[in-house]
Write an enzyme that holds these catalytic residues in place. Structure first.
Site, PDB file in Angstrom:
ATOM      1  N   HIS A 129       0.833  -1.205   0.000  1.00 24.40           N
ATOM      2  CA  HIS A 129       0.000   0.000   0.000  1.00 24.40           C
ATOM      3  C   HIS A 129       0.867   1.253   0.000  1.00 24.40           C
ATOM      4  O   HIS A 129       0.651   2.176  -0.791  1.00 24.40           O
ATOM      5  CB  HIS A 129      -0.913   0.026   1.224  1.00 24.40           C
ATOM      6  CG  HIS A 129      -1.482   1.389   1.495  1.00 24.40           C
ATOM      7  ND1 HIS A 129      -2.580   1.885   0.856  1.00 24.40           N
ATOM      8  CD2 HIS A 129      -1.055   2.374   2.329  1.00 24.40           C
ATOM      9  CE1 HIS A 129      -2.826   3.116   1.267  1.00 24.40           C
ATOM     10  NE2 HIS A 129      -1.919   3.441   2.169  1.00 24.40           N
ATOM     11  N   HIS A 134       1.319   5.118  -2.929  1.00 24.98           N
ATOM     12  CA  HIS A 134       1.705   6.511  -2.717  1.00 24.98           C
ATOM     13  C   HIS A 134       2.890   6.993  -3.549  1.00 24.98           C
ATOM     14  O   HIS A 134       2.891   8.136  -4.006  1.00 24.98           O
ATOM     15  CB  HIS A 134       2.020   6.739  -1.243  1.00 24.98           C
ATOM     16  CG  HIS A 134       0.824   6.799  -0.357  1.00 24.98           C
ATOM     17  ND1 HIS A 134       0.016   7.909  -0.264  1.00 24.98           N
ATOM     18  CD2 HIS A 134       0.296   5.868   0.491  1.00 24.98           C
ATOM     19  CE1 HIS A 134      -0.965   7.666   0.594  1.00 24.98           C
ATOM     20  NE2 HIS A 134      -0.826   6.442   1.066  1.00 24.98           N
TER      21      HIS A 134
END
Length: 250
Positions: A129, A134
Site C-alpha cells: 500500500h 503513494h
C-alpha cells in the site's frame, strides 16, 4: 493558517525516533513473491482507470530486481524529482508524527508485507500500500507540494486540537479519493490504487455513494479504516485539490 513557522529541526524531532533500518535482506522469498503478484496484478487491473500522474510515476517502481523495493534505490529515483524520500517504520505511526513526516517531505513505509491469504484486502497499510499506492504520485510536482502542505496543516491542526479535520480531508482525497479526468471518473487515492478488492467497487459499485469533493464536505465526513468504504468523493485532479488545500485556513 500557521501563526509561526515550524523549523526543520522541530519537525524532524517528531518523527526520527520512529525510523528503523529497512534491512532489505530480511524479506523472504515468499515476501518478494507476494510483491510481484500484487504489482503485476494491480498494474494490469488498473490500466488507464487510474489518474495520469500515477501512471507517469510508475516507472519509479521498475527497479533493477524483482520483489520488494529497496528503499535506498527507490529514493535515488524519487528524491531528485520532487525532494521526497521514503523511510521504513515498524507500522502505523501516530497522526502527529505522520503529519510531521509529510511536512518534511518524508513518507513512512511500513516494513512488512501482507500474506498470500490477504492479497485482495488488508485493513492496515503494509509496504505494498505505502509504496505502490503513494510513491508514484509523489513523483508529481503538484502532489509533492500538496502533500507537504497537508503535513504542515496537519501539524498545526493537531496542536490546536483539530487533527481529526485534517485526517478526514487526507482520507477522502489522498487515500480514497476518486478524480474526474478527461470526462471519466478514475482512481486517485492510494488506498484504492493498492486494493484489488476495492478499486472496482469504488468505480463501478452500485451500492456505494459518490459525492463531489470539497474541503468542507470532506472535513465534515467521518470515516472508518477497517473495512471497504461506503462513500467516495470525486475531485477534479491534483491541481484542483492542491488549490483547495492551499486555501485552507486553520
Amino acid at each position: 493558517m500557521l501563526q509561526q513557522p515550524i523549523s526543520a529541526a522541530d519537525l524532524a524531532a517528531r518523527w526520527q525516533d520512529y525510523v528503523i533500518p529497512q534491512d532489505w535482506e530480511h524479506f523472504t522469498a515468499e515476501d518478494h513473491r507476494v510483491w510481484d503478484i500484487l504489482f503485476t496484478r494491480q498494474v494490469a487491473a488498473l490500466g488507464t482507470r487510474i489518474v495520469k500522474p500515477f501512471r507517469d510515476g510508475l516507472d519509479l517502481l521498475n527497479l533493477s530486481h524483482p520483489g520488494v523495493p529497496d528503499l535506498a534505490e527507490l529514493n535515488a529515483r524519487l528524491e531528485p524529482r520532487t525532494g521526497w524520500r521514503t523511510v521504513a517504520v515498524p507500522g502505523l505511526v501516530p497522526d502527529d508524527v505522520f503529519f510531521a513526516m509529510l511536512a518534511d517531505r518524508v513518507f513512512p513505509i511500513g516494513n512488512f508485507i501482507r500474506r498470500f491469504d490477504q492479497l485482495d484486502y488488508l485493513d492496515e497499510p503494509d509496504l505494498f500500500h505505502d509504496i505502490f499506492g503513494h510513491v508514484p504520485m509523489l513523483a508529481d510536482p503538484g502532489m509533492a507540494r500538496m502533500m507537504e502542505r497537508i503535513g504542515r496543516l496537519g501539524v498545526a491542526a493537531i496542536a490546536r486540537g483539530e487533527g481529526e479535520r485534517m485526517a478526514r480531508i487526507y482520507w477522502h482525497s489522498v487515500e480514497f479519493g476518486l478524480s474526474r479526468e478527461a470526462g471519466e471518473v478514475k482512481i486517485f487515492g492510494a488506498g484504492l490504487a493498492s486494493s484489488f478488492g476495492e478499486y472496482a467497487k469504488a468505480l463501478d459499485g452500485v451500492e456505494v455513494e459518490r459525492r463531489i469533493f470539497s474541503i468542507p464536505a470532506a472535513a465534515a465526513t467521518p470515516y472508518e479504516n477497517d473495512h471497504m468504504q461506503p462513500l467516495y468523493f470525486i475531485n477534479d485532479g491534483v491541481e484542483a485539490v492542491a488549490r483547495a488545500i492551499d486555501g485552507l485556513e486553520l
